[in-house]
Design an enzyme around this catalytic site. Structure first.
Site, PDB file in Angstrom:
ATOM      1  N   HIS A  72       0.841  -1.198   0.000  1.00  0.00           N
ATOM      2  CA  HIS A  72       0.000   0.000   0.000  1.00  0.00           C
ATOM      3  C   HIS A  72       0.879   1.252   0.000  1.00  0.00           C
ATOM      4  O   HIS A  72       1.732   1.410   0.864  1.00  0.00           O
ATOM      5  CB  HIS A  72      -0.929   0.018   1.212  1.00  0.00           C
ATOM      6  CG  HIS A  72      -2.147  -0.847   1.040  1.00  0.00           C
ATOM      7  ND1 HIS A  72      -3.341  -0.612   1.674  1.00  0.00           N
ATOM      8  CD2 HIS A  72      -2.343  -1.932   0.260  1.00  0.00           C
ATOM      9  CE1 HIS A  72      -4.229  -1.537   1.310  1.00  0.00           C
ATOM     10  NE2 HIS A  72      -3.643  -2.350   0.464  1.00  0.00           N
ATOM     11  N   TYR A 197      -9.301   5.775   7.466  1.00  0.00           N
ATOM     12  CA  TYR A 197      -9.482   6.090   8.888  1.00  0.00           C
ATOM     13  C   TYR A 197     -10.470   7.252   8.954  1.00  0.00           C
ATOM     14  O   TYR A 197     -10.167   8.336   8.442  1.00  0.00           O
ATOM     15  CB  TYR A 197      -8.161   6.522   9.518  1.00  0.00           C
ATOM     16  CG  TYR A 197      -7.103   5.449   9.619  1.00  0.00           C
ATOM     17  CD1 TYR A 197      -6.316   5.112   8.516  1.00  0.00           C
ATOM     18  CD2 TYR A 197      -6.865   4.796  10.824  1.00  0.00           C
ATOM     19  CE1 TYR A 197      -5.325   4.130   8.613  1.00  0.00           C
ATOM     20  CE2 TYR A 197      -5.873   3.816  10.928  1.00  0.00           C
ATOM     21  CZ  TYR A 197      -5.109   3.488   9.823  1.00  0.00           C
ATOM     22  OH  TYR A 197      -4.130   2.527   9.924  1.00  0.00           O
ATOM     23  N   PRO A 289      -4.414   1.064  18.593  1.00  0.00           N
ATOM     24  CA  PRO A 289      -4.128   0.539  17.254  1.00  0.00           C
ATOM     25  C   PRO A 289      -4.226   1.572  16.122  1.00  0.00           C
ATOM     26  O   PRO A 289      -3.898   1.251  14.978  1.00  0.00           O
ATOM     27  CB  PRO A 289      -5.175  -0.565  17.067  1.00  0.00           C
ATOM     28  CG  PRO A 289      -6.239  -0.287  18.066  1.00  0.00           C
ATOM     29  CD  PRO A 289      -5.604   0.438  19.198  1.00  0.00           C
ATOM     30  N   LYS A 293       0.909   0.441  14.959  1.00  0.00           N
ATOM     31  CA  LYS A 293       2.307   0.387  15.397  1.00  0.00           C
ATOM     32  C   LYS A 293       2.659  -0.794  16.312  1.00  0.00           C
ATOM     33  O   LYS A 293       3.838  -1.102  16.478  1.00  0.00           O
ATOM     34  CB  LYS A 293       2.665   1.690  16.140  1.00  0.00           C
ATOM     35  CG  LYS A 293       2.776   2.893  15.226  1.00  0.00           C
ATOM     36  CD  LYS A 293       4.075   2.886  14.458  1.00  0.00           C
ATOM     37  CE  LYS A 293       4.034   3.697  13.195  1.00  0.00           C
ATOM     38  NZ  LYS A 293       3.745   2.934  11.969  1.00  0.00           N
ATOM     39  N   TYR A 381       3.808   6.887   9.831  1.00  0.00           N
ATOM     40  CA  TYR A 381       2.963   5.726   9.502  1.00  0.00           C
ATOM     41  C   TYR A 381       3.794   4.615   8.868  1.00  0.00           C
ATOM     42  O   TYR A 381       3.641   3.439   9.182  1.00  0.00           O
ATOM     43  CB  TYR A 381       1.839   6.155   8.555  1.00  0.00           C
ATOM     44  CG  TYR A 381       0.762   5.105   8.385  1.00  0.00           C
ATOM     45  CD1 TYR A 381      -0.232   4.937   9.349  1.00  0.00           C
ATOM     46  CD2 TYR A 381       0.735   4.273   7.267  1.00  0.00           C
ATOM     47  CE1 TYR A 381      -1.216   3.968   9.200  1.00  0.00           C
ATOM     48  CE2 TYR A 381      -0.241   3.301   7.110  1.00  0.00           C
ATOM     49  CZ  TYR A 381      -1.216   3.160   8.082  1.00  0.00           C
ATOM     50  OH  TYR A 381      -2.186   2.201   7.937  1.00  0.00           O
TER      51      TYR A 381
HETATM   52  P1  RFL Z   1       1.456 -10.960  21.862  1.00  0.00           P
HETATM   53  O1  RFL Z   1       1.050 -11.075  20.421  1.00  0.00           O
HETATM   54  O2  RFL Z   1       0.412 -10.581  22.834  1.00  0.00           O
HETATM   55  O3  RFL Z   1       2.103 -12.359  22.258  1.00  0.00           O
HETATM   56  C1  RFL Z   1       2.422 -12.674  23.599  1.00  0.00           C
HETATM   57  C2  RFL Z   1       2.379 -14.179  23.760  1.00  0.00           C
HETATM   58  O4  RFL Z   1       2.759 -14.502  25.100  1.00  0.00           O
HETATM   59  C3  RFL Z   1       1.872 -15.493  25.600  1.00  0.00           C
HETATM   60  N1  RFL Z   1       1.869 -15.438  27.080  1.00  0.00           N
HETATM   61  C4  RFL Z   1       2.507 -16.318  27.862  1.00  0.00           C
HETATM   62  N2  RFL Z   1       3.247 -17.383  27.550  1.00  0.00           N
HETATM   63  C5  RFL Z   1       3.757 -18.103  28.590  1.00  0.00           C
HETATM   64  N3  RFL Z   1       3.556 -17.802  29.892  1.00  0.00           N
HETATM   65  C6  RFL Z   1       2.828 -16.706  30.245  1.00  0.00           C
HETATM   66  N4  RFL Z   1       2.650 -16.399  31.545  1.00  0.00           N
HETATM   67  C7  RFL Z   1       2.269 -15.918  29.195  1.00  0.00           C
HETATM   68  N5  RFL Z   1       1.502 -14.793  29.170  1.00  0.00           N
HETATM   69  C8  RFL Z   1       1.272 -14.526  27.888  1.00  0.00           C
HETATM   70  C9  RFL Z   1       0.538 -15.141  24.962  1.00  0.00           C
HETATM   71  O5  RFL Z   1      -0.352 -16.238  24.943  1.00  0.00           O
HETATM   72  C10 RFL Z   1       0.988 -14.725  23.568  1.00  0.00           C
HETATM   73  O6  RFL Z   1       1.024 -15.823  22.681  1.00  0.00           O
HETATM   74  O7  RFL Z   1       2.653  -9.930  22.042  1.00  0.00           O
HETATM   75  P2  RFL Z   1       3.857  -9.523  21.072  1.00  0.00           P
HETATM   76  O8  RFL Z   1       4.544 -10.726  20.522  1.00  0.00           O
HETATM   77  O9  RFL Z   1       4.620  -8.492  21.790  1.00  0.00           O
HETATM   78  O10 RFL Z   1       3.129  -8.853  19.799  1.00  0.00           O
HETATM   79  C11 RFL Z   1       2.431  -7.624  19.919  1.00  0.00           C
HETATM   80  C12 RFL Z   1       1.282  -7.569  18.909  1.00  0.00           C
HETATM   81  O11 RFL Z   1       0.510  -8.742  19.021  1.00  0.00           O
HETATM   82  C13 RFL Z   1       0.397  -6.327  19.110  1.00  0.00           C
HETATM   83  O12 RFL Z   1       1.196  -5.196  19.402  1.00  0.00           O
HETATM   84  C14 RFL Z   1      -0.443  -5.998  17.858  1.00  0.00           C
HETATM   85  O13 RFL Z   1      -1.409  -6.983  17.630  1.00  0.00           O
HETATM   86  C15 RFL Z   1      -1.131  -4.640  18.006  1.00  0.00           C
HETATM   87  N6  RFL Z   1      -2.007  -4.316  16.883  1.00  0.00           N
HETATM   88  C16 RFL Z   1      -1.493  -3.818  15.695  1.00  0.00           C
HETATM   89  N7  RFL Z   1      -0.167  -3.698  15.519  1.00  0.00           N
HETATM   90  C17 RFL Z   1       0.362  -3.276  14.324  1.00  0.00           C
HETATM   91  O14 RFL Z   1       1.589  -3.152  14.198  1.00  0.00           O
HETATM   92  N8  RFL Z   1      -0.442  -2.973  13.245  1.00  0.00           N
HETATM   93  C18 RFL Z   1      -1.797  -3.076  13.322  1.00  0.00           C
HETATM   94  O15 RFL Z   1      -2.480  -2.859  12.319  1.00  0.00           O
HETATM   95  C19 RFL Z   1      -2.374  -3.480  14.593  1.00  0.00           C
HETATM   96  N9  RFL Z   1      -3.701  -3.603  14.742  1.00  0.00           N
HETATM   97  C20 RFL Z   1      -3.390  -4.476  17.005  1.00  0.00           C
HETATM   98  C21 RFL Z   1      -4.218  -4.094  15.920  1.00  0.00           C
HETATM   99  C22 RFL Z   1      -3.975  -4.993  18.173  1.00  0.00           C
HETATM  100  C23 RFL Z   1      -5.334  -5.141  18.268  1.00  0.00           C
HETATM  101  N10 RFL Z   1      -5.851  -5.712  19.464  1.00  0.00           N
HETATM  102  C24 RFL Z   1      -6.784  -6.780  19.463  1.00  0.00           C
HETATM  103  C25 RFL Z   1      -5.239  -5.398  20.721  1.00  0.00           C
HETATM  104  C26 RFL Z   1      -5.593  -4.219  16.003  1.00  0.00           C
HETATM  105  C27 RFL Z   1      -6.159  -4.702  17.182  1.00  0.00           C
HETATM  106  C28 RFL Z   1      -7.662  -4.766  17.245  1.00  0.00           C
HETATM  107  C1  PHB Z   2      -6.273  -4.015  10.814  1.00  0.00           C
HETATM  108  O1  PHB Z   2      -6.409  -4.278   9.600  1.00  0.00           O
HETATM  109  O2  PHB Z   2      -6.591  -4.815  11.684  1.00  0.00           O
HETATM  110  C2  PHB Z   2      -5.745  -2.693  11.205  1.00  0.00           C
HETATM  111  C3  PHB Z   2      -5.228  -1.849  10.245  1.00  0.00           C
HETATM  112  C4  PHB Z   2      -4.749  -0.595  10.600  1.00  0.00           C
HETATM  113  C5  PHB Z   2      -4.780  -0.199  11.920  1.00  0.00           C
HETATM  114  C6  PHB Z   2      -5.274  -1.053  12.900  1.00  0.00           C
HETATM  115  C7  PHB Z   2      -5.766  -2.307  12.544  1.00  0.00           C
HETATM  116  O3  PHB Z   2      -4.332   1.040  12.257  1.00  0.00           O
END
Ligand code: RFL
Ligand code: PHB
Length: 386
Positions: A72, A197, A289, A293, A381
């Site tokens: 993109h 957005y 989110p 990032k 971004y």
């Molecule tokens: P994770 O993915 O939470 O993984 C942590 C892992 O640790 C395990 N765990 C344990 N394991 C053993 N013993 C314990 N006591 C434990 N406690 C926990 C968990 O089960 C899990 O498997 O963290 P990590 O690796 O730091 O990754 C971070 C990302 O997952 C997170 O920052 C992103 O998903 C955030 N996020 C987005 N990030 C982006 O860069 N671009 C995006 O477009 C974006 N969109 C989003 C998002 C997060 C969202 N939510 C649901 C919070 C959109 C949403 C809706």
């Molecule tokens: C997503 O596709 O889940 C998504 C994309 C952009 C964002 C957050 C979530 O800023």
């Protein structure tokens, strides 16, 4: 059991770190609380910076990313019926890649099996002992002990690693927002070829995607609302109202494959290291989110941490390891700022009135007419340099 680097958590941070170390001949064991199936069904991020895709390329885990990831070169900020395009490629010369976190995780888990990177599933970490000494121990599962040189806490916001830093060492910086995002996934073509957005009087909305046939949409909801309050029809109606007439008319409706609510939070825990324990990703910091990032910050942390650990093992470099946290935090705080800024610009805050709304509209006007403003947004971004 013994290893060189014990990694807590098989999210993107833990899995990437394990592969980066393995590629340099450093042994790791990843200890994960959940089942593999549960980890693979979590639907989260969708936008990858070059920071993240470059790491996957370095690891040669790009077959599906190259085939299915969508490049993109921009996105839009919508304000009612006005669309302000941020020409990310034109302003920065770089792209982002739309490819689901679920897919990144799947690719990393499959490669782990092929490359002998051990992952212990369903083995929650209960304690991390001895981080002030030379031989820390991860206590997990049924009180098994994993002895290591170093521990990487990659266990997300609700993990155990952050709590292993001694009391009095940790400093928390936090802002919880008075709303959440209701996300919905559906097998319908996206309403636009880029992300939108939207800042609407009724609240924020986001039009995103996972593929040419799978859409991911979000609407801002109150903290008191639950998924049950939102039938598919109500969700589609609200989304179409908020993202502007043109895009709204192009929305293709279909049954929801998944719906969930995520609260929004900004959070940083300092320092990111103590003794032989190093934190990376959501274990140390959370961003709302809005700036896409979170996953990308997990990647940049792990890029810094893997370099520092490799330096220690290959040439006994102590300084890089000692400097990991400060280096990572400098980038983390800039991403925190950008995510907080876009969140404030694009959402309705219950405590705000007509004045604050006019401020948002004035800022969007300014962005629409200023190359400097659009450049600042685009370079944040697409991801600040490592
Ligand atoms: P994770 O993915 O939470 O993984 C942590 C892992 O640790 C395990 N765990 C344990 N394991 C053993 N013993 C314990 N006591 C434990 N406690 C926990 C968990 O089960 C899990 O498997 O963290 P990590 O690796 O730091 O990754 C971070 C990302 O997952 C997170 O920052 C992103 O998903 C955030 N996020 C987005 N990030 C982006 O860069 N671009 C995006 O477009 C974006 N969109 C989003 C998002 C997060 C969202 N939510 C649901 C919070 C959109 C949403 C809706
Ligand atoms: C997503 O596709 O889940 C998504 C994309 C952009 C964002 C957050 C979530 O800023």
């Amino acid at each position: 059991m013994k290893t060189q680097v014990g990694i807590v958590g098989a999210g993107p941070a833990g899995l990437l770190l394990a592969h980066l170390l393995k590629a340099e001949g450093i042994d790791t064991v990843v200890v994960e609380r959940q089942t593999q199936a549960r980890v693979l069904e979590r639907i989260r991020a969708g936008v990858l910076e070059r920071t993240t895709t470059d790491l996957l390329r370095r690891l040669d885990i790009v077959t599906r990313l190259d085939a299915e990831g969508m490049q993109h070169g921009g996105f839009a900020l919508a304000d009612g019926d006005r669309l302000i395009r941020i020409d990310v490629a034109g302003l920065t010369g770089k792209h982002v890649t739309v490819y689901g976190q679920t897919e990144v995780t799947r690719d990393l888990i499959e490669a782990a099996a092929a490359r002998d990177v051990p992952i212990l599933w369903e083995s929650p970490v209960l304690a991390i002992e001895g981080i002030d000494g030379d031989r820390p121990v991860i206590v997990h599962g049924d009180h098994q002990r994993l002895e290591c040189d170093f521990v990487a806490g990659c266990d997300g916001f609700h993990g155990a690693a952050r709590a292993a830093l001694p009391d009095g060492v940790r400093k928390i910086f936090e802002r919880a927002y008075p709303f959440g995002w209701l996300g919905m996934l559906a097998d319908v073509p996206p309403c636009d070829h880029e992300l939108i957005y939207a800042s609407h009087d009724r609240g924020f909305a986001l039009a995103s995607m996972r593929s040419p046939t799978r859409s991911r949409y979000y609407v801002q909801v109150g903290l008191d609302e639950s998924v049950e309050d939102w039938s598919d029809d109500r969700f589609w109606d609200e989304l179409c109202l908020r993202i502007g007439d043109d895009a709204g008319k192009r929305v293709v409706r279909g049954p929801a494959l998944e719906k969930s609510i995520a609260p929004l939070r900004s959070f940083v825990s300092e320092p990111m290291q103590h003794g032989r324990l190093f934190l990376a990703g959501d274990a140390a910091h959370i961003v709302p989110p809005t700036g896409a990032k979170g996953l990308n910050l997990a990647s940049s942390d792990v890029a810094y941490l893997s370099d520092a650990l490799i330096g220690w093992y290959k040439s006994g470099d102590q300084a890089a390891l000692a400097g990991y946290g400060a280096k990572a935090l400098a980038r983390v705080w800039k991403a925190e700022r950008f995510s907080w800024y876009l969140t404030k610009l694009m959402h309705r805050f219950p405590e705000d009135g007509a004045f604050e709304r006019r401020m948002q509209v004035a800022e969007l006007d300014y962005i629409a007419t200023s190359d400097a403003m659009r450049t600042a947004i685009a370079e944040n971004y697409v991801g600040l340099p490592l």
